[in-house]
Design an enzyme around this catalytic site. Structure first.
Site, PDB file in Angstrom:
ATOM      1  N   GLU A   1      31.820  27.942  57.967  1.00 34.19           N
ATOM      2  CA  GLU A   1      31.948  28.316  56.563  1.00 34.19           C
ATOM      3  C   GLU A   1      32.966  29.435  56.530  1.00 34.19           C
ATOM      4  OE1 GLU A   1      28.420  29.976  54.582  1.00 34.19           O
ATOM      5  OE2 GLU A   1      30.035  30.966  53.514  1.00 34.19           O
TER       6      GLU A   1
ATOM      7  N   CYS B   1      30.470  35.309  50.354  1.00 36.52           N
ATOM      8  CA  CYS B   1      31.328  34.111  50.405  1.00 36.52           C
ATOM      9  C   CYS B   1      31.414  33.450  49.046  1.00 36.52           C
ATOM     10  CB  CYS B   1      30.816  33.150  51.463  1.00 36.52           C
ATOM     11  SG  CYS B   1      29.045  33.161  51.633  1.00 36.52           S
TER      12      CYS B   1
HETATM   13  P1  NAP Z   1      36.021  36.823  61.874  1.00 37.08           P
HETATM   14  O1  NAP Z   1      37.181  37.647  62.236  1.00 37.08           O
HETATM   15  O2  NAP Z   1      36.273  35.408  61.537  1.00 37.08           O
HETATM   16  O3  NAP Z   1      34.960  36.927  63.044  1.00 37.08           O
HETATM   17  C1  NAP Z   1      33.782  36.124  63.041  1.00 37.08           C
HETATM   18  C2  NAP Z   1      33.321  35.918  64.470  1.00 37.08           C
HETATM   19  O4  NAP Z   1      34.273  35.114  65.157  1.00 37.08           O
HETATM   20  C3  NAP Z   1      33.210  37.198  65.262  1.00 37.08           C
HETATM   21  O5  NAP Z   1      32.130  37.046  66.145  1.00 37.08           O
HETATM   22  C4  NAP Z   1      34.517  37.270  66.000  1.00 37.08           C
HETATM   23  O6  NAP Z   1      34.415  37.968  67.217  1.00 37.08           O
HETATM   24  C5  NAP Z   1      34.805  35.820  66.277  1.00 37.08           C
HETATM   25  N1  NAP Z   1      36.227  35.516  66.318  1.00 37.08           N
HETATM   26  C6  NAP Z   1      37.220  36.044  65.578  1.00 37.08           C
HETATM   27  N2  NAP Z   1      38.398  35.437  65.848  1.00 37.08           N
HETATM   28  C7  NAP Z   1      38.133  34.519  66.805  1.00 37.08           C
HETATM   29  C8  NAP Z   1      38.933  33.575  67.511  1.00 37.08           C
HETATM   30  N3  NAP Z   1      40.251  33.457  67.300  1.00 37.08           N
HETATM   31  N4  NAP Z   1      38.325  32.798  68.421  1.00 37.08           N
HETATM   32  C9  NAP Z   1      37.001  32.908  68.658  1.00 37.08           C
HETATM   33  N5  NAP Z   1      36.197  33.772  68.025  1.00 37.08           N
HETATM   34  C10 NAP Z   1      36.750  34.572  67.108  1.00 37.08           C
HETATM   35  O7  NAP Z   1      35.253  37.412  60.600  1.00 37.08           O
HETATM   36  P2  NAP Z   1      34.764  38.893  60.277  1.00 37.08           P
HETATM   37  O8  NAP Z   1      35.024  39.808  61.422  1.00 37.08           O
HETATM   38  O9  NAP Z   1      33.386  38.756  59.833  1.00 37.08           O
HETATM   39  O10 NAP Z   1      35.638  39.316  59.048  1.00 37.08           O
HETATM   40  C11 NAP Z   1      37.053  39.258  59.051  1.00 37.08           C
HETATM   41  C12 NAP Z   1      37.534  38.546  57.805  1.00 37.08           C
HETATM   42  O11 NAP Z   1      36.889  37.276  57.707  1.00 37.08           O
HETATM   43  C13 NAP Z   1      37.183  39.229  56.501  1.00 37.08           C
HETATM   44  O12 NAP Z   1      38.094  40.225  56.157  1.00 37.08           O
HETATM   45  C14 NAP Z   1      37.181  38.074  55.530  1.00 37.08           C
HETATM   46  O13 NAP Z   1      38.475  37.799  55.095  1.00 37.08           O
HETATM   47  C15 NAP Z   1      36.677  36.911  56.348  1.00 37.08           C
HETATM   48  N6  NAP Z   1      35.242  36.608  56.117  1.00 37.08           N
HETATM   49  C16 NAP Z   1      34.937  35.684  55.193  1.00 37.08           C
HETATM   50  C17 NAP Z   1      33.615  35.385  54.950  1.00 37.08           C
HETATM   51  C18 NAP Z   1      33.240  34.364  53.924  1.00 37.08           C
HETATM   52  O14 NAP Z   1      32.067  34.110  53.781  1.00 37.08           O
HETATM   53  N7  NAP Z   1      34.161  33.770  53.233  1.00 37.08           N
HETATM   54  C19 NAP Z   1      32.588  36.031  55.628  1.00 37.08           C
HETATM   55  C20 NAP Z   1      32.922  36.985  56.576  1.00 37.08           C
HETATM   56  C21 NAP Z   1      34.265  37.249  56.806  1.00 37.08           C
HETATM   57  P3  NAP Z   1      34.569  39.574  67.223  1.00 37.08           P
HETATM   58  O15 NAP Z   1      33.356  40.120  66.561  1.00 37.08           O
HETATM   59  O16 NAP Z   1      34.622  39.879  68.660  1.00 37.08           O
HETATM   60  O17 NAP Z   1      35.836  39.852  66.474  1.00 37.08           O
END
Ligand code: NAP
Length: 530
Positions: A265, A302
């Site tokens: 998601e 979200c």
């Molecule tokens: P994220 O960067 O997507 O990280 C989510 C999980 O995936 C974390 O455990 C992260 O590890 C891991 N991860 C990140 N990049 C990866 C990759 N290339 N390969 C494998 N695993 C990876 O999300 P976030 O840290 O929660 O938030 C960052 C941004 O995501 C927000 O600013 C927002 O734009 C978006 N977001 C959207 C929603 C939604 O519901 N639409 C919800 C949350 C976040 P680490 O913890 O080690 O980084």
């Protein structure tokens, strides 16, 4: 309860030696103790070996035993008490009431899946009895049931540190399906993750289940999470987060010798359509709940309403003025992580710098990692011409698109990517317009709602929290509600197996006492073994 910074692998706690990181106090940016050791490839190997070893036993536990296990997890989470709430508040910056509510929701979800198991419908037992007399060919005996997919990798979400993290919806539905779970804990709330992970570990022990039913790994980077998705023993992935990470995991899963489903998601801007009758009758009144929905939880939902579509004119002016006035009074709120805060600030700056976008209002300024709410407006022409305006700005920012007429508004809707929700505000006079838009809304979103906002996702049987890409990677499913279990099940047909070799769900005596479809018709005669 002490937080050790160790990964949980089956029944053991393992200090990771692959780098280290700290949880961060969301308000101050200060490191919280202790340090968390990153899991090694060896730790990952061990967790996958245990999960694979547990799978055949766990998936055949009876439905009641699995239901009791889910309820025990809920009891163990509640038993952590205030230590969980306080650590979670520090790591996320979210207020006590929100965290306590989320804990309640987490336990409710576990109980929902316990009820789903006791009901037995998820087995989807079907029996087409043999017809040896059928001519020209006799019919074989065919029986079908769902079985668990296999060990599942779950990536906890940053924005729901309890309800969509270690014991959240993905974990609850996978465990309910009979799949062992390996969680990749989110780096934004590691202490919270460990406390909840230990609650699940205790529940596994109390219920006498194989230790490999649950493991949780800390990752000091992204390599272990990626290796988890690539591991041949993992058969499905649950993920909530950014589009970039969700797509990266989907690519890894598709590139495996045996590709697997990734239920990610990711990104949605959740359009709000203000139809002319409703806008004229109560535009200013709609502005109040809109600003509440936009800014609650610092906009980190979200289903946050990031886009408003309406026909330009005096009524829309009234809505914009009321929303701007309401927003100016909204205090800034701490965001989940410095990284999410930095992304939000960049998104707002990008919109503010766009010559085709007008900034209508800002919320109050706040502390170092606080989000200042923002409201923007643009024209449908500019919105259609600039795809970047459709990108999610994760946080309390929204963009109003002023359309010349309903046809132009319909065109804007048609140009959108997949969404989790679409909210339509309408009066009786708007029914015809809504009827015209509905086929497009159905193609765009997983949930269509009227005279409300998408924030606040009910956990129930008729909920769809999903939608076409990029809202999710698989529009056929939901990540919230009882249907979420279907993501982790697959059907198996048994042809002409002797009764003694059939799984209990399909035996003649119906020892599980579940409802089954016989020749396509629900058989209400529920029998159990004498
Ligand atoms: P994220 O960067 O997507 O990280 C989510 C999980 O995936 C974390 O455990 C992260 O590890 C891991 N991860 C990140 N990049 C990866 C990759 N290339 N390969 C494998 N695993 C990876 O999300 P976030 O840290 O929660 O938030 C960052 C941004 O995501 C927000 O600013 C927002 O734009 C978006 N977001 C959207 C929603 C939604 O519901 N639409 C919800 C949350 C976040 P680490 O913890 O080690 O980084």
């Amino acid at each position: 309860m002490t937080i050790t910074g160790q990964s949980l692998i089956g029944a053991a706690s393992v200090p990771g030696t692959n780098g280290a990181f700290h949880g961060i106090d969301a308000r101050t940016g200060d490191a919280l103790e202790p340090a968390f050791g990153g899991a090694t490839q060896h730790d990952l190997e061990r967790a996958c070996t245990l999960a694979e070893a547990a799978f055949d036993t766990y998936r055949e536990t009876d439905l009641e035993a699995r239901a009791a296990f889910l309820e025990t997890i809920g009891e163990q989470i509640n038993a952590i008490g205030d230590a969980l709430i306080e650590r979670c508040m520090a790591e996320t910056g979210l207020p006590r009431a929100r965290i306590e509510g989320e804990r309640g929701r987490t336990v409710t979800q576990l109980r929902l899946f316990a009820a789903v198991l006791r009901n037995g419908d998820c087995v989807d037992a079907r029996i087409d009895p043999a017809q040896p007399e059928r001519r020209p060919l006799p019919r074989v005996d065919l029986r079908l049931r769902n079985i668990a997919l296999g060990p599942v990798a779950v990536f906890g979400a940053s924005n729901f540190p309890l309800a969509f993290s270690v014991a959240g919806g993905d974990t609850a539905s996978a465990l309910a399906a009979g799949c062992p779970v390996i969680v990749k804990a989110h780096g934004a709330h590691p202490g919270t993750s460990e406390l909840v992970g230990r609650a699940i570990q205790r529940a596994v022990q109390i219920c006498g289940l194989p230790e490999g039913v649950f493991s949780m790994l800390f990752d000091s980077g992204i390599a272990i999470g990626q290796a988890l998705v690539a591991d041949h023993r993992i058969k499905a992935v649950g993920f909530t987060g950014s589009r970039a990470a969700g797509v990266a995991l989907m690519k890894i899963a598709n590139a495996r010798p045996e590709p697997i489903p990734v239920y990610a998601e990711m990104s949605a801007i959740n359009p709000v359509v203000l139809l002319p009758g409703a806008l004229a009758a109560r535009g200013a009144a709609i502005a109040q709940p809109f600003t509440v929905s936009l800014t609650q939880g610092a906009g980190q939902f979200c289903t946050n309403p990031g886009l408003v579509l309406a026909v330009q004119g005096e009524s829309l002016d009234a809505f914009e003025q009321a929303a701007s006035a309401a927003l100016a009074n909204i205090g800034a709120a701490t965001m989940l992580t410095p990284g999410i805060h930095a992304n939000y600030c960049k998104g707002v700056e990008r919109l503010a710098a766009n010559p085709n976008v007008e900034q209508l209002a800002s919320g109050a300024e706040g502390g170092r990692f606080d989000a200042q709410a923002a409201l923007f407006a643009t024209t449908a022409d500019a919105f259609l011409a600039q795809p970047a305006l459709r990108d999610e700005v994760f946080g309390p920012a929204s963009l109003i698109v002023r359309c010349k007429d309903l046809n132009e508004l319909h065109g804007v809707l048609k140009g959108l990517e997949g969404q989790l929700t679409v909210a339509v505000h309408l009066d009786a006079a708007d029914h015809e317009a809504c009827r015209m838009l509905l086929p497009t809304l159905e193609r765009k979103a997983g949930r269509i709602l009227v005279n409300g906002f998408g924030t606040g996702v009910e956990v129930g049987h008729a909920m769809v929290h999903g939608g076409p890409f990029p809202a999710t990677t698989d529009a056929r499913t939901t990540s919230v509600g009882s249907r979420a279990i279907e993501r982790f099940l697959r059907p198996v047909s048994y042809q002409d197996l002797p009764d003694a070799l059939l799984p209990a769900a399909l035996r003649a005596a119906n020892p599980l006492g579940i409802t089954r479809r016989v020749d396509g018709v629900i058989d209400h005669e529920v029998r159990k073994d004498d």
